[in-house]
Design an enzyme around this catalytic site. Structure first.
Site, PDB file in Angstrom:
ATOM      1  N   THR A 151      75.061  80.986  34.769  1.00  0.00           N
ATOM      2  CA  THR A 151      74.198  82.115  34.420  1.00  0.00           C
ATOM      3  C   THR A 151      73.264  81.632  33.309  1.00  0.00           C
ATOM      4  OG1 THR A 151      75.466  82.953  32.523  1.00  0.00           O
ATOM      5  CG2 THR A 151      76.230  83.610  34.711  1.00  0.00           C
ATOM      6  N   LYS A 157      72.971  76.879  28.770  1.00  0.00           N
ATOM      7  CA  LYS A 157      72.897  76.251  27.441  1.00  0.00           C
ATOM      8  C   LYS A 157      73.424  77.164  26.335  1.00  0.00           C
ATOM      9  CE  LYS A 157      68.493  75.622  28.543  1.00  0.00           C
ATOM     10  NZ  LYS A 157      68.519  75.422  29.963  1.00  0.00           N
ATOM     11  N   VAL A 179      71.051  69.694  29.827  1.00  0.00           N
ATOM     12  CA  VAL A 179      69.865  68.951  29.369  1.00  0.00           C
ATOM     13  C   VAL A 179      69.467  67.967  30.474  1.00  0.00           C
ATOM     14  CG1 VAL A 179      68.845  67.525  27.558  1.00  0.00           C
ATOM     15  CG2 VAL A 179      70.745  69.055  26.993  1.00  0.00           C
ATOM     16  N   ALA A 199      68.821  68.624  33.587  1.00  0.00           N
ATOM     17  CA  ALA A 199      69.310  69.045  34.916  1.00  0.00           C
ATOM     18  C   ALA A 199      70.264  68.000  35.497  1.00  0.00           C
ATOM     19  CB  ALA A 199      68.137  69.358  35.835  1.00  0.00           C
ATOM     20  N   LEU A 228      69.855  64.697  35.543  1.00  0.00           N
ATOM     21  CA  LEU A 228      69.778  63.364  34.920  1.00  0.00           C
ATOM     22  C   LEU A 228      71.004  63.119  34.032  1.00  0.00           C
ATOM     23  CD1 LEU A 228      66.030  63.405  33.748  1.00  0.00           C
ATOM     24  CD2 LEU A 228      66.965  62.397  35.835  1.00  0.00           C
ATOM     25  N   GLY A 272      57.937  79.673  40.235  1.00  0.00           N
ATOM     26  CA  GLY A 272      59.312  79.946  39.788  1.00  0.00           C
ATOM     27  C   GLY A 272      59.804  78.921  38.774  1.00  0.00           C
ATOM     28  N   GLU A 332      60.715  81.120  33.278  1.00  0.00           N
ATOM     29  CA  GLU A 332      61.541  82.322  33.301  1.00  0.00           C
ATOM     30  C   GLU A 332      60.624  83.492  33.685  1.00  0.00           C
ATOM     31  OE1 GLU A 332      64.857  82.391  32.771  1.00  0.00           O
ATOM     32  OE2 GLU A 332      64.773  80.219  32.556  1.00  0.00           O
ATOM     33  N   LYS A 348      68.073  72.638  23.899  1.00  0.00           N
ATOM     34  CA  LYS A 348      68.460  71.313  24.411  1.00  0.00           C
ATOM     35  C   LYS A 348      68.552  70.315  23.251  1.00  0.00           C
ATOM     36  CE  LYS A 348      66.349  72.202  28.883  1.00  0.00           C
ATOM     37  NZ  LYS A 348      65.233  71.971  29.802  1.00  0.00           N
ATOM     38  N   GLY A 397      65.296  71.715  38.900  1.00  0.00           N
ATOM     39  CA  GLY A 397      65.504  71.873  40.345  1.00  0.00           C
ATOM     40  C   GLY A 397      66.939  72.281  40.621  1.00  0.00           C
TER      41      GLY A 397
HETATM   42  N1  LIG Z   1      67.007  75.986  37.799  1.00  0.00           N
HETATM   43  C1  LIG Z   1      66.998  74.821  37.142  1.00  0.00           C
HETATM   44  O1  LIG Z   1      66.261  73.878  37.481  1.00  0.00           O
HETATM   45  C2  LIG Z   1      67.940  74.613  35.978  1.00  0.00           C
HETATM   46  C3  LIG Z   1      68.030  73.337  35.381  1.00  0.00           C
HETATM   47  C4  LIG Z   1      68.939  73.133  34.331  1.00  0.00           C
HETATM   48  C5  LIG Z   1      69.706  74.201  33.871  1.00  0.00           C
HETATM   49  N2  LIG Z   1      69.547  75.429  34.445  1.00  0.00           N
HETATM   50  C6  LIG Z   1      70.345  76.529  33.920  1.00  0.00           C
HETATM   51  O2  LIG Z   1      71.245  76.973  34.914  1.00  0.00           O
HETATM   52  C7  LIG Z   1      71.513  78.357  34.719  1.00  0.00           C
HETATM   53  C8  LIG Z   1      71.282  79.091  36.027  1.00  0.00           C
HETATM   54  O3  LIG Z   1      69.940  78.923  36.419  1.00  0.00           O
HETATM   55  P1  LIG Z   1      69.368  79.677  37.714  1.00  0.00           P
HETATM   56  O4  LIG Z   1      68.020  79.111  37.932  1.00  0.00           O
HETATM   57  O5  LIG Z   1      70.377  79.654  38.785  1.00  0.00           O
HETATM   58  O6  LIG Z   1      69.251  81.181  37.127  1.00  0.00           O
HETATM   59  P2  LIG Z   1      69.121  82.534  37.965  1.00  0.00           P
HETATM   60  O7  LIG Z   1      68.545  82.260  39.308  1.00  0.00           O
HETATM   61  O8  LIG Z   1      68.461  83.513  37.057  1.00  0.00           O
HETATM   62  O9  LIG Z   1      70.632  83.007  38.203  1.00  0.00           O
HETATM   63  C9  LIG Z   1      71.458  83.498  37.182  1.00  0.00           C
HETATM   64  C10 LIG Z   1      72.693  84.115  37.822  1.00  0.00           C
HETATM   65  O10 LIG Z   1      73.582  84.513  36.792  1.00  0.00           O
HETATM   66  C11 LIG Z   1      74.039  85.847  37.048  1.00  0.00           C
HETATM   67  N3  LIG Z   1      74.410  86.472  35.777  1.00  0.00           N
HETATM   68  C12 LIG Z   1      73.645  86.656  34.678  1.00  0.00           C
HETATM   69  N4  LIG Z   1      74.366  87.251  33.700  1.00  0.00           N
HETATM   70  C13 LIG Z   1      75.620  87.431  34.192  1.00  0.00           C
HETATM   71  C14 LIG Z   1      76.822  88.001  33.686  1.00  0.00           C
HETATM   72  N5  LIG Z   1      76.871  88.487  32.445  1.00  0.00           N
HETATM   73  N6  LIG Z   1      77.923  88.026  34.484  1.00  0.00           N
HETATM   74  C15 LIG Z   1      77.886  87.535  35.743  1.00  0.00           C
HETATM   75  N7  LIG Z   1      76.773  86.976  36.287  1.00  0.00           N
HETATM   76  C16 LIG Z   1      75.656  86.934  35.527  1.00  0.00           C
HETATM   77  C17 LIG Z   1      72.857  86.511  37.732  1.00  0.00           C
HETATM   78  O11 LIG Z   1      73.307  87.658  38.423  1.00  0.00           O
HETATM   79  P3  LIG Z   1      72.338  88.517  39.399  1.00  0.00           P
HETATM   80  O12 LIG Z   1      72.183  87.660  40.634  1.00  0.00           O
HETATM   81  O13 LIG Z   1      73.112  89.746  39.653  1.00  0.00           O
HETATM   82  O14 LIG Z   1      71.069  88.707  38.646  1.00  0.00           O
HETATM   83  C18 LIG Z   1      72.395  85.361  38.653  1.00  0.00           C
HETATM   84  O15 LIG Z   1      73.179  85.342  39.823  1.00  0.00           O
HETATM   85  C19 LIG Z   1      70.596  78.820  33.580  1.00  0.00           C
HETATM   86  O16 LIG Z   1      71.311  78.843  32.380  1.00  0.00           O
HETATM   87  C20 LIG Z   1      69.518  77.746  33.551  1.00  0.00           C
HETATM   88  O17 LIG Z   1      68.935  77.601  32.272  1.00  0.00           O
HETATM   89  C21 LIG Z   1      68.715  75.656  35.492  1.00  0.00           C
END
Ligand SMILES: NC(=O)c1ccc[n+]([C@@H]2O[C@H](COP(=O)([O-])OP(=O)(O)OC[C@H]3O[C@@H](n4cnc5c(N)ncnc54)[C@H](OP(=O)(O)O)[C@@H]3O)[C@@H](O)[C@H]2O)c1
Length: 354
Positions: free
Chosen positions: A100, A124, A149, A151, A153, A204, A207, A222, A334
């Site tokens: 999350t 994070k 940090v 992703a 890598l 996308g 945020e 990070k 990604g």
């Molecule tokens: N995408 C990337 O490239 C990337 C890279 C590195 C790190 N990250 C990190 O990975 C994490 C996830 O990224 P993402 O892109 O998958 O985000 P996302 O698409 O916004 O998904 C977040 C998920 O977490 C759920 N959630 C949020 N708060 C919650 C809670 N209190 N209890 C239960 N579920 C909860 C959301 O529920 P709902 O579906 O109901 O909204 C959603 O399913 C983030 O912290 C992000 O910074 C992402």
């Protein structure tokens, strides 16, 4: 065949791909490793699917489809409402996976780790509370967080190896944001700031509120994680962060903020145009004290200046790598690569599971 119980919180972009990758691991590599992952709980913000032994693969695929079409786990036939993810914990030692972006989970996750669960994070925020909460969560090696940090890598594992083998970290520098990497290379190519932000949002890569990226706080988190993993007792407030927008735009609604973006175009055009043989990157300097995050002038042929698009570069200046610093470079965002880093952490725990 050993079954390792998994509680996964989050079914967004990363969470859905992770479930697919876990099913692939179970089918193709479980026998080789002598264990398979068994989901016992899967949660989003509103709902959860829970099972005593394991959620069947068909139900997991149903959950992915429901989330992909914008639904909640509360609405799938096997699902139900969720009040708080901590209610999903049972005395059975499990892998607790936080994919999350929720804030405020550090105490609950540290408590889970203290009870003998193992924690894997792409999120994070649990690592960015007070230094005491970081230590509580990471002591005894019960928490892994490679995806936080860079992703996919190998940023954290490289740093861990340096620290664990007695190298002294002097500083870590680099570009840690795919979003801001895209933005600065677009500006370097002559694009308007407002157009580049709108495109990053449309793809996308930001945020929902782009200020979360443009504020520099994501990069600062990070930097803090790298500082703390290096052994520095830093706090988020110790890091000097320069945002990419003025404070008066910070109080607007997202729509108003997007409308005001063109007012910043001229400033960025001038900044990226005026000095020949120079460009700008959003750079983090991680030090024991005085870490900084902000737009920094670099030469285009500097390793930072030559970065393109959402690529990340992390340069480790250490006692052993003082003359020619060690670096890790590549795509830093990604869902596929991020999920793979989470799965690699899960496998690392799986290999030492008792
Ligand atoms: N995408 C990337 O490239 C990337 C890279 C590195 C790190 N990250 C990190 O990975 C994490 C996830 O990224 P993402 O892109 O998958 O985000 P996302 O698409 O916004 O998904 C977040 C998920 O977490 C759920 N959630 C949020 N708060 C919650 C809670 N209190 N209890 C239960 N579920 C909860 C959301 O529920 P709902 O579906 O109901 O909204 C959603 O399913 C983030 O912290 C992000 O910074 C992402």
């Amino acid at each position: 065949m050993q079954r390792i119980p998994v509680i996964q919180i989050g079914m967004g972009g990363v969470g859905r791909v992770l479930v697919e990758q876990v099913l692939h691991f179970n089918a193709h590599y479980g026998a080789r490793y002598g264990f398979r992952f068994a989901y016992t709980a899967l949660a989003d913000r509103q709902g959860a699917i829970v099972a005593d032994e394991r959620i069947p693969p068909a139900t997991l695929l149903e959950a992915i489809a429901a989330k992909q079409s914008g639904g909640s786990l509360a609405d799938v036939p096997a699902g139900g409402p969720l009040v708080d993810w901590q209610n999903l914990l049972t005395p059975v030692h499990s892998l607790v996976v936080d994919v999350t972006a929720q804030a405020g989970a550090e105490a609950g996750l540290a408590e889970a780790a203290a009870q003998g669960h193992r924690v894997v994070l792409a999120n994070k925020k649990p690592l960015c509370g007070t230094i005491e909460s970081f230590k509580a969560l990471t002591e005894r090696g019960h928490t892994r967080y490679e995806a936080t940090v860079g992703a996919g890598l190998p940023v954290i594992s490289t740093l861990r190896s340096l620290v664990d083998t007695g190298d002294g970290i002097e500083r870590i520098a680099g570009c840690f944001s795919g979003t801001l990497g895209f933005l600065t290379t677009e500006l370097q190519d002559g694009r308007r700031f407002s157009d580049a932000v709108v495109e990053a949002k449309r793809r996308g890569w930001t945020e929902p509120d782009p200020r979360e990226d443009l504020s520099g706080m994501d990069v600062a988190r990070k930097a803090l994680i790298l500082a703390r993993t290096s052994g520095f007792s830093a706090e988020l407030a110790d890091i000097s962060v320069t945002p990419l927008f003025p404070p008066e735009l910070g109080t607007l609604s997202v729509a108003e903020f997007m409308d005001q973006l063109p007012t910043l175009d001229e400033e960025y055009r001038r900044r990226f145009e005026t000095v020949p043989n120079t460009t700008w990157r959003y750079v983090a300097q991680v030090l024991g004290a005085g870490s900084t995050v902000g737009l920094t002038e670099v030469a285009p042929n500097d390793p930072l200046g030559s970065l393109r698009g959402p690529d990340n570069l992390v340069v480790y200046h250490t006692q052993r790598y003082r003359e020619r610093p060690l670096s890790v470079r590549g795509p830093g965002a990604g869902t596929e690569v991020t999920a793979s880093a989470v799965l690699a952490d899960m496998i690392a725990f799986g290999r030492e599971w008792r």
